[in-house]
Design a protein around this motif. Structure first.
Motif, short mmCIF file in Angstrom:
data_model
loop_
_atom_site.label_atom_id
_atom_site.label_comp_id
_atom_site.label_asym_id
_atom_site.label_seq_id
_atom_site.Cartn_x
_atom_site.Cartn_y
_atom_site.Cartn_z
N LEU A 108 -0.12 -6.42 -11.63
CA LEU A 108 -1.35 -5.66 -11.37
C LEU A 108 -0.68 -4.37 -10.64
O LEU A 108 -1.06 -3.30 -10.90
N PHE A 109 0.35 -4.42 -9.81
CA PHE A 109 0.86 -3.08 -9.22
C PHE A 109 2.38 -2.64 -9.55
O PHE A 109 2.36 -1.48 -9.44
N GLY A 110 3.02 -3.67 -10.13
CA GLY A 110 4.38 -3.22 -10.67
C GLY A 110 4.61 -2.57 -11.62
O GLY A 110 5.35 -1.56 -11.83
N ALA A 111 4.02 -3.05 -12.94
CA ALA A 111 4.60 -2.85 -14.44
C ALA A 111 3.87 -1.53 -14.71
O ALA A 111 2.68 -1.44 -14.81
N THR A 112 4.67 -0.45 -15.54
CA THR A 112 4.10 0.46 -16.21
C THR A 112 3.07 0.15 -17.10
O THR A 112 2.30 0.69 -17.51
N LEU A 162 0.76 -1.10 0.07
CA LEU A 162 0.23 -0.12 0.01
C LEU A 162 0.92 1.40 -0.08
O LEU A 162 0.71 2.33 -0.75
N LYS A 163 1.88 1.34 0.96
CA LYS A 163 2.65 2.44 1.00
C LYS A 163 3.35 2.65 -0.52
O LYS A 163 3.57 3.65 -0.93
N VAL A 164 3.97 1.63 -0.88
CA VAL A 164 4.73 1.61 -2.47
C VAL A 164 3.74 2.29 -3.44
O VAL A 164 4.31 3.19 -3.92
N ILE A 165 2.46 1.97 -3.43
CA ILE A 165 1.67 2.36 -4.48
C ILE A 165 1.19 3.62 -4.43
O ILE A 165 1.17 4.48 -5.16
N LEU A 166 1.06 4.15 -2.65
CA LEU A 166 0.49 5.50 -2.79
C LEU A 166 1.73 6.47 -2.63
O LEU A 166 1.62 7.73 -3.06
N GLU A 167 2.94 5.98 -2.70
CA GLU A 167 4.05 6.75 -2.96
C GLU A 167 4.43 7.00 -4.52
O GLU A 167 5.07 8.19 -4.77
N TYR A 168 4.28 5.72 -5.14
CA TYR A 168 4.92 6.01 -6.45
C TYR A 168 3.96 5.63 -7.68
O TYR A 168 4.23 6.02 -8.57
N GLY A 169 2.86 5.28 -7.36
CA GLY A 169 1.93 4.92 -8.26
C GLY A 169 2.28 4.19 -9.61
O GLY A 169 2.98 3.20 -9.44
N PRO A 219 -6.12 16.39 -13.09
CA PRO A 219 -5.71 15.47 -13.17
C PRO A 219 -5.29 14.51 -11.99
O PRO A 219 -4.16 14.72 -11.03
N ARG A 220 -6.48 14.00 -11.36
CA ARG A 220 -6.37 13.27 -10.55
C ARG A 220 -5.44 11.96 -10.53
O ARG A 220 -5.09 11.65 -11.60
N GLU A 221 -4.83 11.45 -9.22
CA GLU A 221 -3.86 10.42 -9.25
C GLU A 221 -4.58 9.01 -9.42
O GLU A 221 -4.23 8.25 -7.93
N TYR A 222 -5.14 8.60 -10.24
CA TYR A 222 -5.78 7.44 -10.04
C TYR A 222 -5.02 6.41 -10.04
O TYR A 222 -5.19 5.25 -9.60
N ASP A 223 -3.77 6.61 -10.71
CA ASP A 223 -2.87 5.50 -10.69
C ASP A 223 -2.24 5.04 -9.29
O ASP A 223 -1.77 3.88 -8.89
N LYS A 224 -2.61 5.94 -8.09
CA LYS A 224 -2.38 5.44 -6.87
C LYS A 224 -3.48 5.34 -6.09
O LYS A 224 -3.62 4.11 -5.44
N LEU A 225 -4.62 6.00 -6.42
CA LEU A 225 -5.94 5.89 -5.54
C LEU A 225 -6.56 4.38 -5.92
O LEU A 225 -7.02 3.60 -5.03
N ILE A 226 -6.56 4.00 -7.07
CA ILE A 226 -7.45 2.63 -7.50
C ILE A 226 -6.64 1.54 -7.00
O ILE A 226 -7.24 0.82 -6.49
#
Length: 264
Positions: free
Chosen positions: A219-223, A22-29, A243-250
């Motif tokens: 799902l989480f890692g690859a661009t 969760l932390k990785v996703i919310l920090e880096y998307g 420009p919401r950061e949906y790549d982090k939120l979703i």
């Protein structure tokens, strides 16, 4: 309903590995693999990374990701910090287009706890379904065998479990809904449980673990992972203005959603 009120009990009971993801996703998307790929390639590092995560930190980061670029507009419209309304926007702006479905109708208002959790569950279930249908044949076969074992352990008959497994193999969760009927929530909980176990890197058969680890990382890692590709592919007017950061939120909602579902 404020974000913290909806997610606090879930995040508080997450494993350190889940919190680390969760932390990785919310920090880096969408930049997660490039910026922090080494962290989730090691369960030890992922666990260590998640130890400091608190529900308040997660709620603040999710709110910031949502309102990024919108600012005062969300405050005035009442969306700021409202979990249900945030999820409504994510569903409307991104996910119904990604899944090629009509906007869902929920029985509870987005301003209520029940309504917010309903929307979170819809997002998690649809992403789980997409994850399954995007697996290769061998990976899906290993995955469905594991699901069948879990269903039998929950008291579902061997015949019904086999039917559900066959439906999942052919058409994902959507196809299995008709087979499971009122017990569909048991199936969803077991599928969510597999994802949670895959994040933690334990509790799966060797074949199932290989399949799930592969797809959790995609799902989480690859661009170029399907979720980020889908989110970034929509040239929506609202997204261009705000420009919401949906790549982090979703993906964050997905992790919280499957963690909640896995406990049901």
């Amino acid at each position: 309903m404020e974000v913290i009120d909806c997610i606090e009990s879930v995040v508080s009971n997450m494993s350190d590995e889940e919190k680390g993801m969760l932390k990785v996703i919310l920090e880096y998307g969408k930049k997660a693999e490039k910026e922090a790929g080494s962290i989730w390639n090691s369960q030890q590092e992922l666990s260590s990374y998640g130890k400091s995560v608190t529900p308040k930190w997660v709620a603040d980061e999710m709110t910031y990701a949502f309102q990024q670029g919108a600012g005062i507009v969300d405050v005035v419209s009442g969306k700021y910090g409202n979990y249900g309304k945030m999820l409504d926007m994510a569903i409307k702006e991104v996910l119904v287009k990604a899944f090629h479905v009509s906007k869902p109708i929920f029985s509870s208002d987005s301003k209520t706890y029940e309504g917010a959790v309903q929307r979170e569950g819809w997002i998690a279930e649809n992403l789980l379904n997409s994850m399954i249908t995007n697996m290769g044949e061998d990976e899906r076969k290993a995955f469905t065998k594991q699901v069948e074992q879990l269903l039998r352990a929950k008291g579902i008959s061997a015949g019904k479990a086999a039917q559900a497994g066959a439906a999942i193999f052919q058409g994902g969760l959507t196809a299995a809904r008709a087979v499971m009927g009122f017990n569909f929530h048991i199936l969803v909980a077991q599928v969510a449980n597999l994802v949670v176990k895959a994040i933690a890197g334990r509790g799966l058969s060797f074949a199932a673990n290989a399949a799930m680890q592969h797809w959790v990382k995609i799902l989480f890692g690859a661009t170029f992972g399907w979720i980020f590709t889908a989110i970034l592919a929509f040239p929506l007017l609202t997204s261009l203005i705000y420009p919401r950061e949906y790549d982090k939120l979703i993906p964050a909602v997905f992790i919280i959603g499957v963690s909640r579902l896995s406990k049901e």
